[in-house]
Structures are given as C-alpha cells and as structure tokens.
Design a protein around this motif. Structure first.
Motif, PDB file in Angstrom:
ATOM      1  N   LYS A  95       1.781   5.512   0.336  1.00 24.69           N
ATOM      2  CA  LYS A  95       0.714   4.459   0.795  1.00 24.69           C
ATOM      3  C   LYS A  95      -0.403   5.151   1.731  1.00 24.69           C
ATOM      4  O   LYS A  95      -0.282   6.045   2.785  1.00 24.69           O
ATOM      5  CB  LYS A  95       1.314   3.398   1.677  1.00 24.69           C
ATOM      6  CG  LYS A  95       2.308   2.583   0.765  1.00 24.69           C
ATOM      7  CD  LYS A  95       3.228   1.544   1.734  1.00 24.69           C
ATOM      8  CE  LYS A  95       3.974   0.763   0.763  1.00 24.69           C
ATOM      9  NZ  LYS A  95       4.670  -0.486   1.618  1.00 24.69           N
ATOM     10  N   LEU A  96      -1.699   4.559   1.818  1.00 22.44           N
ATOM     11  CA  LEU A  96      -2.725   4.792   2.627  1.00 22.44           C
ATOM     12  C   LEU A  96      -2.378   4.618   3.960  1.00 22.44           C
ATOM     13  O   LEU A  96      -2.901   5.798   4.834  1.00 22.44           O
ATOM     14  CB  LEU A  96      -3.906   3.928   2.180  1.00 22.44           C
ATOM     15  CG  LEU A  96      -4.506   4.112   0.833  1.00 22.44           C
ATOM     16  CD1 LEU A  96      -5.637   3.222   0.768  1.00 22.44           C
ATOM     17  CD2 LEU A  96      -5.085   5.700   0.865  1.00 22.44           C
ATOM     18  N   VAL A  97      -1.473   3.908   4.432  1.00 23.43           N
ATOM     19  CA  VAL A  97      -1.031   3.469   5.769  1.00 23.43           C
ATOM     20  C   VAL A  97       0.313   3.261   5.476  1.00 23.43           C
ATOM     21  O   VAL A  97       0.694   2.207   5.136  1.00 23.43           O
ATOM     22  CB  VAL A  97      -1.831   2.415   6.570  1.00 23.43           C
ATOM     23  CG1 VAL A  97      -1.278   2.398   7.897  1.00 23.43           C
ATOM     24  CG2 VAL A  97      -3.429   2.672   6.316  1.00 23.43           C
ATOM     25  N   ASP A  98       1.131   4.121   6.615  1.00 21.78           N
ATOM     26  CA  ASP A  98       2.591   3.824   6.258  1.00 21.78           C
ATOM     27  C   ASP A  98       3.130   2.695   7.204  1.00 21.78           C
ATOM     28  O   ASP A  98       2.234   2.136   7.933  1.00 21.78           O
ATOM     29  CB  ASP A  98       3.386   5.021   6.303  1.00 21.78           C
ATOM     30  CG  ASP A  98       3.147   5.660   7.746  1.00 21.78           C
ATOM     31  OD1 ASP A  98       2.876   4.886   8.751  1.00 21.78           O
ATOM     32  OD2 ASP A  98       3.552   6.789   8.095  1.00 21.78           O
ATOM     33  N   ARG A  99       4.366   2.301   7.240  1.00 25.26           N
ATOM     34  CA  ARG A  99       4.752   1.167   8.311  1.00 25.26           C
ATOM     35  C   ARG A  99       4.523   1.557   9.745  1.00 25.26           C
ATOM     36  O   ARG A  99       4.552   0.513  10.266  1.00 25.26           O
ATOM     37  CB  ARG A  99       6.360   1.028   8.051  1.00 25.26           C
ATOM     38  CG  ARG A  99       6.716   0.551   6.821  1.00 25.26           C
ATOM     39  CD  ARG A  99       7.977   0.204   6.163  1.00 25.26           C
ATOM     40  NE  ARG A  99       8.409  -0.194   4.995  1.00 25.26           N
ATOM     41  CZ  ARG A  99       9.702  -0.193   4.544  1.00 25.26           C
ATOM     42  NH1 ARG A  99      10.671  -0.147   5.514  1.00 25.26           N
ATOM     43  NH2 ARG A  99       9.898  -0.872   3.331  1.00 25.26           N
ATOM     44  N   GLU A 100       4.514   2.664   9.883  1.00 23.73           N
ATOM     45  CA  GLU A 100       4.012   3.162  11.307  1.00 23.73           C
ATOM     46  C   GLU A 100       2.746   3.191  11.983  1.00 23.73           C
ATOM     47  O   GLU A 100       2.240   3.665  12.895  1.00 23.73           O
ATOM     48  CB  GLU A 100       4.635   4.333  11.641  1.00 23.73           C
ATOM     49  CG  GLU A 100       6.379   4.213  12.305  1.00 23.73           C
ATOM     50  CD  GLU A 100       7.128   4.211  10.652  1.00 23.73           C
ATOM     51  OE1 GLU A 100       6.579   4.840   9.701  1.00 23.73           O
ATOM     52  OE2 GLU A 100       7.982   3.268  10.631  1.00 23.73           O
ATOM     53  N   GLY A 101       1.732   2.816  10.737  1.00 18.30           N
ATOM     54  CA  GLY A 101       0.527   2.817  10.950  1.00 18.30           C
ATOM     55  C   GLY A 101      -0.272   4.229  10.666  1.00 18.30           C
ATOM     56  O   GLY A 101      -1.544   4.412  10.970  1.00 18.30           O
ATOM     57  N   ASN A 102       0.689   5.234  10.205  1.00 17.87           N
ATOM     58  CA  ASN A 102       0.074   6.383  10.063  1.00 17.87           C
ATOM     59  C   ASN A 102      -0.820   6.792   8.751  1.00 17.87           C
ATOM     60  O   ASN A 102      -0.303   5.972   7.531  1.00 17.87           O
ATOM     61  CB  ASN A 102       1.273   7.654  10.100  1.00 17.87           C
ATOM     62  CG  ASN A 102       1.726   7.594  11.281  1.00 17.87           C
ATOM     63  OD1 ASN A 102       1.186   7.583  12.376  1.00 17.87           O
ATOM     64  ND2 ASN A 102       3.291   7.536  11.323  1.00 17.87           N
ATOM     65  N   PRO A 103      -1.790   7.297   8.651  1.00 20.29           N
ATOM     66  CA  PRO A 103      -2.650   7.466   7.305  1.00 20.29           C
ATOM     67  C   PRO A 103      -1.810   8.606   6.421  1.00 20.29           C
ATOM     68  O   PRO A 103      -1.162   9.278   6.743  1.00 20.29           O
ATOM     69  CB  PRO A 103      -3.966   7.980   7.839  1.00 20.29           C
ATOM     70  CG  PRO A 103      -3.730   8.799   9.188  1.00 20.29           C
ATOM     71  CD  PRO A 103      -2.601   8.000   9.814  1.00 20.29           C
ATOM     72  N   ALA A 104      -2.095   8.378   5.075  1.00 20.77           N
ATOM     73  CA  ALA A 104      -1.688   9.151   4.183  1.00 20.77           C
ATOM     74  C   ALA A 104      -2.049  10.652   4.597  1.00 20.77           C
ATOM     75  O   ALA A 104      -2.993  10.953   4.954  1.00 20.77           O
ATOM     76  CB  ALA A 104      -2.109   8.639   2.535  1.00 20.77           C
TER      77      ALA A 104
END
Length: 255
Positions: A95-104
């Motif tokens: 994902k472009l942004v994961d569940r923790e808010g980190n960018p791909a």
C-alpha cells in the motif's frame, strides 16, 4: 508461422506459464531455449528432451539476455530464432501508506517496474534485432513476440500500484512496438492472464487465493498454465493476431 521445426526463446521457463509454453511447443515439434534465474530451468530442459536447451539469465541484464537470444539463434541453425514468449516477472503488493502511516518503499516499487517492464523491453529489443535478419516466410513474416501482461493492468486492486503500473506499461508497448516492427515482418502480442495456478500465486495468502478463484465468473477456478500455453500457440500460428492484448481470465474483473 508453425511451431514445428521452429525455435523459440521462453523466459520465466522454470515453472508456471513459461514452463507450460515450452512443453507445448516441444510437443508440437518445435525447439525451445528455456531461460530463467532459477537453476531448476536446467532440469526442466532435460525433461523436455533433445528439442530443449537451458540458460540462466536475468531479464533486466543486457548481457544475460543477449546471451540467451544468441543461444536460441544458434539452436535454430539456419532458420535462427522464430519467436519469444516472455513470461518472466514478479508480483508485488504494498500500500502507498501502511496501517502505521508509513509510505511505501520506493526501492521495492522500482524493482517491480525494472523486472516487469524494463525487463520486457530488454527482451523485446534484443529478440527483435535478432529476428529482423531472418529469411521472410509466408506473408513476409520473420518472427513473433508474445509478452505477458496481466488483468491488473486494467483493474488492479488495492496494494497493486507497482504491479499494475508495470503491467500497464507492457500493454502500452504492444501497439507501438507492433507498428514499428511491422517493417521487419515481426508481430507483437501480449496476453493478460487473470488468476492462474503458478508459483507466483503462492506468494498470496491462501484465503486471498481462494477468494480470487471464487470470483472468476466461469470457469470458477484458477487458470491452468497450459491454457496460457494454448493461447500462445494460437497467436504464433495466426498471422492476423498483431498489436493486441488478449485477456485470458474467465471473465474476472478485479475490484
């Protein structure tokens, strides 16, 4: 173009779609140079008998793929290499942004595009250069290139930005390449498989794979590698198939 007595380069040929295509070509009386990064490609070639040879190679490497093309041309003798079926590729999910808010991860995206898209261009350019020197056959045909796209090129799912973009690029190259290579008598086609029983599917969680199979309208199952190989055989034999992408998906539309 006939399979019998002609020689084809098959990439990604150690397993899955490429392995099945090699098997079908040999069964029809053709010869194959099977190429893969996986060492098992050698055993697969041996299982196919005298009509098959193997080479290891990275599709993103100009040196490796030139060696593979040269080997296929040598295997073909006076007739050279009649075509390439390019099946090598990777699947990626992020994902472009994961569940923790980190960018791909950017490097992971670039790797997918490098293998699936740049690798396809690399194989196509070297194969075309080799086949342009072939003696013309019926209708002036000198060769055929079959690339592997994906239904994800048209309706990619969440997390498939890299994979969808790479396969959409394969689709986008088909028509301009076919137009350009028409002066050499070389056809360019692409197959866009849906969900198939390949090692690539093993990288997807079991529940997700079952859900994908159930979502195929008909037949309600994963595709079989030989069904891809049968379409490749039809493309090779039908000179009017050119500059097109054929979906091979049982009617599935990803959501």
């Amino acid at each position: 173009m006939q399979l019998k007595d002609n020689t084809f380069l098959i990439t990604g040929a150690a397993s899955g779609l490429g392995a099945a295509t090699a098997e079908r070509i040999v069964a029809a009386g053709g010869r194959v140079m099977v190429c893969d990064l996986n060492d098992s490609v050698v055993a697969h070639a041996e299982s196919l008998g005298e009509s098959a040879r193997a080479c290891r190679g990275d599709v993103t490497s100009a040196v490796d793929m030139q060696a593979a093309v040269d080997a296929a041309v040598a295997l073909g003798g006076e007739k050279g290499m009649a075509g390439v079926v390019h099946c090598a590729g990777v699947v990626s999910v992020a994902k472009l942004v994961d569940r923790e808010g980190n960018p791909a991860d950017l490097d992971a995206y670039a790797r997918t595009v490098q293998i699936n898209l740049v690798g396809t261009f690399n194989v196509m350019r070297l194969a075309a250069a080799a086949m342009a020197g072939n003696a013309p056959g019926e209708d002036g045909e000198r060769g055929v290139i079959i690339n592997t796209a994906s239904v994800a090129a048209f309706d990619g799912q969440v997390g498939q930005c890299a994979y969808s973009a790479s396969k959409a690029g394969v689709v986008g190259m088909s028509l301009p390449a076919a137009r350009e290579l028409s002066r050499h008598g070389i056809r360019v086609m692409a197959i866009a498989p849906g969900v198939f029983q390949t090692p690539m599917m093993s990288e997807i969680p079991d529940e997700a794979a079952k859900a994908l199979a159930a979502s195929v309208p008909f037949p309600k199952r994963l595709g079989k590698p030989d069904e891809f190989a049968r379409l490749a055989e039809q493309i090779i034999g039908n000179p009017m198939l050119n500059g097109e992408v054929i979906r091979l998906d049982g009617g599935i539309r990803m959501q």
